[in-house]
Scaffold this motif. Structure first.
Motif, mmCIF file in Angstrom:
data_model
loop_
_atom_site.group_PDB
_atom_site.id
_atom_site.type_symbol
_atom_site.label_atom_id
_atom_site.label_comp_id
_atom_site.label_asym_id
_atom_site.label_seq_id
_atom_site.Cartn_x
_atom_site.Cartn_y
_atom_site.Cartn_z
ATOM 1 N N GLY A 168 2.628 -1.723 -6.244
ATOM 2 C CA GLY A 168 1.681 -2.135 -5.306
ATOM 3 C C GLY A 168 0.761 -3.523 -5.529
ATOM 4 O O GLY A 168 -0.094 -3.560 -4.712
ATOM 5 N N ALA A 169 1.185 -4.030 -6.551
ATOM 6 C CA ALA A 169 0.366 -5.311 -6.880
ATOM 7 C C ALA A 169 0.473 -6.482 -6.068
ATOM 8 O O ALA A 169 1.819 -6.628 -5.352
ATOM 9 N N SER A 170 -0.433 -7.295 -5.687
ATOM 10 C CA SER A 170 -0.492 -8.458 -4.783
ATOM 11 C C SER A 170 0.073 -9.528 -5.525
ATOM 12 O O SER A 170 0.002 -9.490 -6.840
ATOM 13 N N GLU B 152 8.516 -7.194 -11.407
ATOM 14 C CA GLU B 152 9.017 -6.618 -10.701
ATOM 15 C C GLU B 152 8.172 -5.105 -10.764
ATOM 16 O O GLU B 152 7.841 -4.523 -9.722
ATOM 17 N N MET B 153 7.966 -4.756 -11.937
ATOM 18 C CA MET B 153 7.280 -3.528 -12.167
ATOM 19 C C MET B 153 5.876 -3.512 -11.510
ATOM 20 O O MET B 153 5.511 -2.733 -10.746
ATOM 21 N N ARG C 18 0.870 -1.168 0.015
ATOM 22 C CA ARG C 18 0.306 0.096 -0.029
ATOM 23 C C ARG C 18 0.813 1.138 -0.057
ATOM 24 O O ARG C 18 0.752 2.177 -0.704
ATOM 25 N N PHE C 19 1.906 1.404 0.721
ATOM 26 C CA PHE C 19 2.788 2.535 0.760
ATOM 27 C C PHE C 19 3.614 2.891 -0.421
ATOM 28 O O PHE C 19 3.598 3.818 -0.775
ATOM 29 N N ARG C 20 3.942 1.676 -1.231
ATOM 30 C CA ARG C 20 4.567 1.946 -2.480
ATOM 31 C C ARG C 20 3.454 2.721 -3.559
ATOM 32 O O ARG C 20 3.790 3.577 -3.808
ATOM 33 N N GLY C 21 2.395 1.959 -3.531
ATOM 34 C CA GLY C 21 1.320 2.520 -4.174
ATOM 35 C C GLY C 21 0.970 4.092 -4.036
ATOM 36 O O GLY C 21 0.727 4.791 -4.941
ATOM 37 N N GLU C 22 1.256 4.301 -2.669
ATOM 38 C CA GLU C 22 0.823 5.938 -2.384
ATOM 39 C C GLU C 22 2.049 6.609 -2.615
ATOM 40 O O GLU C 22 1.760 7.737 -2.812
ATOM 41 N N PHE D 98 -1.761 1.346 -15.504
ATOM 42 C CA PHE D 98 -1.550 0.012 -14.770
ATOM 43 C C PHE D 98 -1.870 0.178 -13.137
ATOM 44 O O PHE D 98 -2.296 -0.544 -12.468
ATOM 45 N N GLY D 99 -1.001 1.222 -12.706
ATOM 46 C CA GLY D 99 -0.725 1.301 -11.266
ATOM 47 C C GLY D 99 -2.336 1.804 -10.715
ATOM 48 O O GLY D 99 -2.728 1.234 -9.524
ATOM 49 N N LEU D 100 -3.025 2.426 -11.444
ATOM 50 C CA LEU D 100 -4.351 2.996 -10.854
ATOM 51 C C LEU D 100 -5.271 1.578 -10.901
ATOM 52 O O LEU D 100 -6.204 1.418 -9.940
ATOM 53 N N GLU D 101 -5.047 0.872 -11.882
ATOM 54 C CA GLU D 101 -5.930 -0.351 -11.919
ATOM 55 C C GLU D 101 -5.647 -1.355 -10.932
ATOM 56 O O GLU D 101 -6.488 -1.825 -10.379
#
Lengths: 400, 310
Positions: B191-193, B185-186, A102-106, A129-132
């Motif tokens: 933030g992917a699980s 890795e990307m 979660r921290f990475r995504g934020e 992609f990241g938003l998905e």
């Protein structure tokens, strides 16, 4: 400026039993000794640095120096063995996998060396992609992705697939994918290393322009000294899992901390680093194959040269014509220049200046630079090469 | 003559094991038999409920949807020939056997392939089992199948599954391991699980390999049809086997031809599923997606140059 990222005594040991290696490392054994005694590989032998908000911090070193490992320890893609990484007051090393995700995504987005642009998705879906991953509703996802694409000037390509894109464009997609996350930190792992030298400089400039606007905290990994000097507000020179020196470009160039750093700076032999494409310049006038001798003479007179490069309609180089031959053609009343075209030395734009030297040893001392498709890019004279080397050389002597 | 080494009673031991299993695990085998038998009976009834010509038309339409019109026409002609040769009933039985066997194979194979990429242990265990399954002569599978499940459709399905399962397992595993590390890795960096890495990166990127596995699975199942006929699995295989016993060239060739036609239809259809361009369904879906995207992006004004470039 406030401290954004604080890395303290960061140690990373690869292997099954890092504990023993860790205590040896603390006792002052070297990387090689530890590898021999325990079979454990020291990736990072205790590095510390701080990155301020809005700063471009460059990690530079040869391959195996641990720069990419250090970058991945910051977003936790690689779990550190000992030490601490604090981002915005949060300890990365204490987070569970889930918290870390979660921290990475934020908080931090990443750009990769080989772009990591997914071939099965359109440009837009790649950027989104990241938003998905964060399950942001489709509409908002695409709206934000389109905006990010506009920032990297790729909005007209949004429905294309990556195989239609050049390397530089793919990395723009990679950059947009990171920008769209709206994170305050950007981690860039040799993002421009896989690009042609010409494009690389463009991309560097573009990143700097963009940075004026977005003001992100950027950690930038590279092995290219020119790139580091160009981009970095501060630079950390790494070697064998340790940091040899941290400072601004000026500080490092004018006052290398030790033998290794000054050697590192000196080792950058400009003639091996600069490519023909970097130095090539476009002549002021080019002659088309269809033009006649009179227009050739006119062009030479206006620019004040005694030769012209001749290209065909598809920019392919045909050769060179000289003033003497043109005058002769005019005297003969000829209407075509084809008979006067002479061969000229050519070189690929990716060739280094080292390769250019021998070719310059002809009468006129000129070489034509071609791109990968054989199109005429520009020319190089002996004077061009020497002045470029002299300009860089003065940098190098300042460091010695 | 006295043999140099006494023979290890390997065969006896296995026979003993099979006997033991038959007696002690009987309820499980009965349950499998009951479920598989029930499912295939229902499917057979549904398929035979349709008049042949209607079913041929429906199959033609289906193939048109997932493949090209040319393939659809060829398939309809082939099916008409099977109908004309009076082989429609055995064809429907074979059809059901293939569908059930292939579906079950894939339900087991794809997770197994994924599991192999996740666990060293699974990789080390499953690989030799696959080798064993692929080198063992196919007919040997009939013996335990008959032993545990008797005669008929169910042992036929079981033997077919054992025979057809290795390629999809291997190709799933291969496809996923060949996905470049940087992509995974990307995804993690964004933030992917682990699950999202699988569904958004690994499976889509290994789709060609996965579909090749599906194709191989279907083709091997087809090649098992005749062998399954030997243990009384109803279908075209029985006709071939019977013709072989009577040295009846005419009906042997007819039934064999029907098998070939069916195999070709399945082959082209499953290949079409794997390739994006030719499939009508894919085109429909992507058109729908594009429309969705355009609607979604309406709030952002679109640069006009977008169309100029294409």
């Amino acid at each position: 400026m406030s401290i954004k990222i604080e890395v303290k005594d960061l140690i990373k040991i690869y292997g099954s039993e890092p504990r023993k290696a860790l205590s040896l490392l603390r006792q002052g054994y070297s990387r090689e000794e530890i590898l021999e005694m325990t079979g454990q590989m020291v990736g990072l032998g205790g590095i510390s640095f701080e990155v301020s908000e809005g700063e471009i911090f460059v990690l530079i070193g040869l391959s195996g120096s641990g720069k990419s490992t250090a970058l991945r320890c910051i977003n936790g893609l690689i779990r550190l063995t000992s030490g601490s990484v604090v981002v915005d007051g949060h300890h990365i090393e204490d987070m569970s996998d889930k918290e870390l995700r979660r921290f990475r995504g934020e908080n931090m987005a990443m750009v990769f060396q080989h772009f990591a642009v997914l071939p099965n998705r359109t440009v837009l879906d790649n950027v989104a992609f990241g938003l998905e991953i964060k399950s942001i509703p489709l509409e908002e996802r695409y709206r934000r992705a389109t905006e990010a694409l506009r920032m990297v000037k790729l909005e007209t390509w949004r429905d294309r697939y990556p195989d239609e894109l050049s390397g530089g464009m793919k990395q723009r997609v990679g950059l947009a994918r990171a920008l769209v996350m709206n994170t305050s930190i950007l981690l860039m792992d040799e993002p421009f290393s896989a690009l042609d030298a010409l494009i690389r400089t463009d991309m560097e400039d573009e990143l700097l322009n963009l940075q004026q606007e977005i003001r992100k905290t950027i950690i930038f990994v590279t092995h290219d000294l020119d790139e580091a000097l160009h981009l970095g507000d501060r630079i950390a020179v790494m070697r064998d899992g340790r940091i040899e020196q941290i400072g601004t470009a000026e500080e490092i160039l004018s006052n290398p901390a030790n033998e290794y750093v000054s050697k590192f700076l000196r080792k950058v032999d400009v003639s091996k680093v600069l490519t023909a494409g970097d130095v090539a310049r476009r002549p002021e006038e080019i002659l088309r194959l269809t033009e006649g001798p009179r227009s050739a003479k006119l062009k030479m007179d206006t620019v004040g040269v005694d030769y012209l490069f001749v290209t065909d309609r598809s920019q392919k180089l045909k050769g060179i014509v000289t003033m003497d031959d043109i005058l002769q053609l005019i005297a003969q009343g000829s209407r075509s220049i084809t008979d006067a075209i002479k061969e000229v030395n050519t070189i690929d734009k990716m060739a280094t200046l080292q390769d250019v030297y021998p070719l310059l040893a002809n009468v006129r001392g000129v070489v034509a630079v071609l791109d990968e498709k054989g199109r005429f890019l520009g020319m190089l004279t002996r004077a061009d090469v020497i002045s470029r080397l002299a300009e860089r050389g003065s940098n190098a002597t300042a460091t010695a | 003559m006295q043999p140099l080494l006494p023979k290890i009673p390997l065969g006896d031991a296995i026979e003993w094991l099979v006997d033991w299993l038959r007696i002690n695990v009987a309820p499980l085998f009965d349950a499998i038999r009951w479920v598989l038998g029930g499912v295939s009976d229902i499917l057979t009834n549904i398929i035979q409920f349709f008049p042949p010509l209607v079913l041929i038309a429906l199959l033609g339409l289906l193939i048109w949807l997932i493949s090209t019109r040319r393939q659809a026409i060829l398939a309809v002609l082939g099916l008409l020939l099977i109908y004309d040769l009076n082989l429609w009933r055995p064809f429907t039985n074979t059809f059901v056997l293939i569908i059930v066997a292939v579906l079950l194979s894939l339900i087991i194979a794809i997770p197994a392939g994924i599991w192999m990429t996740r666990s060293r242990w699974a990789e080390g265990t499953i690989k030799p089992i696959l080798d064993f399954m692929q080198t063992m002569p196919a007919m040997i599978y009939l013996i335990p199948a008959v032993f545990f499940f008797g005669i008929g459709m169910v042992p036929g399905i079981i033997a077919t599954i054992i025979f057809a399962i290795p390629p999809p397992v291997r190709l799933t595993y291969l496809g996923i391991t060949q996905v470049e590390k940087e992509f995974k890795e990307m995804a993690l960096a964004f933030g992917a699980s682990g699950r999202q890495v699988l569904t958004k990166i690994e499976l889509p990127l290994s789709l060609p390999s996965l579909m090749a596995g599906v194709n191989q699975c279907i083709m091997l199942a087809m090649s098992m049809v005749v062998i399954a006929g030997m243990i009384g699995a109803p279908g075209l295989g029985t006709n071939v086997y019977r013709a072989l016993g009577r040295i009846d060239i005419a009906s042997g060739v007819e039934a064999g031809l029907a098998v070939v036609i069916f195999a070709m239809i399945l082959d082209s259809a499953s290949r079409a599923l794997g390739s994006r361009e030719q499939s009508m369904a894919v085109r429909l879906v992507s058109r729908w997606q594009r429309r969705r995207r355009e609607r979604a992006a309406k709030s952002v004004e679109l640069p006009v140059a977008a169309e100029e470039n294409s």
